[in-house]
Design an enzyme around this catalytic site. Structure first.
Site, PDB file in Angstrom:
ATOM      1  N   LYS A 220     -50.361 -60.214   2.635  1.00  0.00           N
ATOM      2  CA  LYS A 220     -51.821 -60.071   2.508  1.00  0.00           C
ATOM      3  C   LYS A 220     -52.365 -60.802   1.280  1.00  0.00           C
ATOM      4  O   LYS A 220     -51.641 -61.117   0.335  1.00  0.00           O
ATOM      5  CB  LYS A 220     -52.208 -58.594   2.537  1.00  0.00           C
ATOM      6  CG  LYS A 220     -52.070 -58.057   3.967  1.00  0.00           C
ATOM      7  CD  LYS A 220     -52.636 -56.695   4.166  1.00  0.00           C
ATOM      8  CE  LYS A 220     -52.492 -56.316   5.653  1.00  0.00           C
ATOM      9  NZ  LYS A 220     -52.818 -54.926   5.907  1.00  0.00           N
ATOM     10  N   ARG A 260     -45.073 -51.685   7.265  1.00  0.00           N
ATOM     11  CA  ARG A 260     -45.400 -52.628   8.351  1.00  0.00           C
ATOM     12  C   ARG A 260     -45.237 -54.028   7.784  1.00  0.00           C
ATOM     13  O   ARG A 260     -45.999 -54.426   6.898  1.00  0.00           O
ATOM     14  CB  ARG A 260     -46.833 -52.374   8.830  1.00  0.00           C
ATOM     15  CG  ARG A 260     -47.236 -53.219  10.018  1.00  0.00           C
ATOM     16  CD  ARG A 260     -48.656 -52.894  10.443  1.00  0.00           C
ATOM     17  NE  ARG A 260     -49.066 -53.732  11.567  1.00  0.00           N
ATOM     18  CZ  ARG A 260     -49.488 -54.990  11.444  1.00  0.00           C
ATOM     19  NH1 ARG A 260     -49.569 -55.565  10.258  1.00  0.00           N
ATOM     20  NH2 ARG A 260     -49.820 -55.688  12.517  1.00  0.00           N
TER      21      ARG A 260
HETATM   22  N1  PMM Z   1     -52.705 -54.737   8.942  1.00  0.00           N
HETATM   23  C1  PMM Z   1     -52.964 -55.640   9.903  1.00  0.00           C
HETATM   24  C2  PMM Z   1     -52.897 -55.294  11.266  1.00  0.00           C
HETATM   25  N2  PMM Z   1     -52.568 -54.055  11.644  1.00  0.00           N
HETATM   26  N3  PMM Z   1     -51.964 -51.851  11.078  1.00  0.00           N
HETATM   27  C3  PMM Z   1     -51.728 -50.916  10.144  1.00  0.00           C
HETATM   28  N4  PMM Z   1     -51.429 -49.655  10.509  1.00  0.00           N
HETATM   29  N5  PMM Z   1     -51.785 -51.204   8.814  1.00  0.00           N
HETATM   30  C4  PMM Z   1     -52.107 -52.441   8.344  1.00  0.00           C
HETATM   31  O1  PMM Z   1     -52.166 -52.630   7.123  1.00  0.00           O
HETATM   32  C5  PMM Z   1     -52.384 -53.453   9.314  1.00  0.00           C
HETATM   33  C6  PMM Z   1     -52.302 -53.105  10.690  1.00  0.00           C
HETATM   34  C7  PMM Z   1     -53.327 -57.040   9.509  1.00  0.00           C
HETATM   35  O2  PMM Z   1     -52.234 -57.756   9.115  1.00  0.00           O
HETATM   36  P1  PMM Z   1     -51.447 -58.839  10.038  1.00  0.00           P
HETATM   37  O3  PMM Z   1     -52.468 -59.867  10.485  1.00  0.00           O
HETATM   38  O4  PMM Z   1     -50.441 -59.376   9.102  1.00  0.00           O
HETATM   39  O5  PMM Z   1     -50.851 -58.156  11.215  1.00  0.00           O
END
Ligand code: PMM
Length: 308
Positions: A220, A260
């Site tokens: 991020k 995650r």
């Molecule tokens: N971040 C993203 C997408 N889904 N779900 C949860 N539970 N927590 C998060 O911090 C989160 C998520 C966005 O990040 P990505 O584009 O790297 O998937």
């Protein structure tokens, strides 16, 4: 469905599988179902405990795909991974996608809106029997950064904790048993880098709501900012992994339930170090099995911190 747990008392590793053309770090790489399935299997081979399949990019400014397109992206991948015996989570804000994915074999619904984007979501999760991740969220990605201010007393930690407490109550009121709910502070969602760091420092307050925590920090922008060059240029997405791996180890010591992540292998390596050191500190090592969990009496072991 009871909540899955990580290995050896360590946090659960949730591998990210974005079946999207436009996610910020991996958009377009796994957008056809065959490539996505191969990547999902690679995440499992690297040590993911759960694969989180998403068909909507939540990158700041992203436009939403139509429902039919989101279903087309995620369902074949969820179905094939579940058929392999993989524990699958579906990353969606839509009740129809959640219900169809659980029908196709998903065990968890990861809703970045915590039930706010779709009024049918919480009843659908309740009916599905799936576990539920409720993330802190304020608005869809096209305008979420307009809402990145936290002026109440206690600042971002107090506001996010209160909002997550409300989402937990709403889930329970809709019929989702509290034991199936995981909370997530939602790093980067209507939050500046400063907000993210404050939340990471204040995780114990979020954990005081009494539910396990999932944290998504992988790749991020706040890590890119932290590692910016002398001219202020953020470190590119692909070069943030070492910082994230350090964060993973610290979060494991704080006792979070799940991480995650995109880079499962680096995460597993960090957790191996945390687990091995914890075992040494508690005297559980030396049996020839380097992967034993810390025994009773551990003071700094994973899962023993104040944040779970
Ligand atoms: N971040 C993203 C997408 N889904 N779900 C949860 N539970 N927590 C998060 O911090 C989160 C998520 C966005 O990040 P990505 O584009 O790297 O998937």
């Amino acid at each position: 469905m009871t909540l899955p747990a990580g290995r050896d008392g360590l946090p659960l590793v949730v591998g990210v599988l974005n079946v999207t053309p436009d996610s910020f770090s991996d958009g377009g790489r796994w957008s056809d179902p065959e490539a996505a399935l191969a990547h999902g299997r690679a995440l499992v081979a690297d040590g993911a405990d759960v694969v989180d399949v998403g068909g909507e990019s939540t990158r700041p400014g992203a436009e939403r795909p139509p429902l039919a397109e989101e279903l087309r992206r995620v369902l074949p991948v969820v179905e094939a991974l579940a058929a392999d015996g993989v524990v699958v989570s579906v990353d969606t804000m839509r009740a129809e996608v959640a219900a169809a994915a659980v029908e196709a074999g998903a065990a968890l619904v990861n809703d970045v809106s915590g039930g706010l984007a779709d009024a049918d979501m919480l009843p659908a999760v309740a009916a599905s029997g799936a576990a539920y991740v409720a993330m802190h969220w304020r608005a869809h990605s096209d305008r979420m950064q307009d809402f990145a201010s936290y002026d109440a007393p206690g600042g971002v930690v107090a506001e996010v904790s209160a909002a997550l407490g409300e989402r937990l109550e709403a889930a329970v009121a809709a019929g989702v048993p509290a034991e199936r709910v995981v909370l997530d502070p939602g790093l980067g969602f209507a939050k500046t880098a400063e907000h993210n760091w404050a939340l990471l420092a204040g995780l114990d307050d979020v954990a005081a709501l009494g539910r396990p925590l999932l944290v998504g920090a992988s790749r991020k922008a706040f890590l890119g900012r932290l590692l910016a060059g002398a001219d202020g240029t953020p470190r590119p997405v692909g070069e943030r992994e070492a910082a994230h791996t350090a964060l993973v180890a610290l979060l494991a010591l704080r006792g979070v339930w799940g991480l995650r992540v995109h880079d499962v292998r680096a995460t597993r390596d960090a957790l191996a170090v945390v687990g091995r050191l914890a075992a040494e500190q508690t005297g559980a090592a030396g049996s020839g099995d380097d992967r034993r969990p810390p025994g009773p009496g551990a003071t700094t072991g994973p899962g023993e911190g104040s944040t779970t």
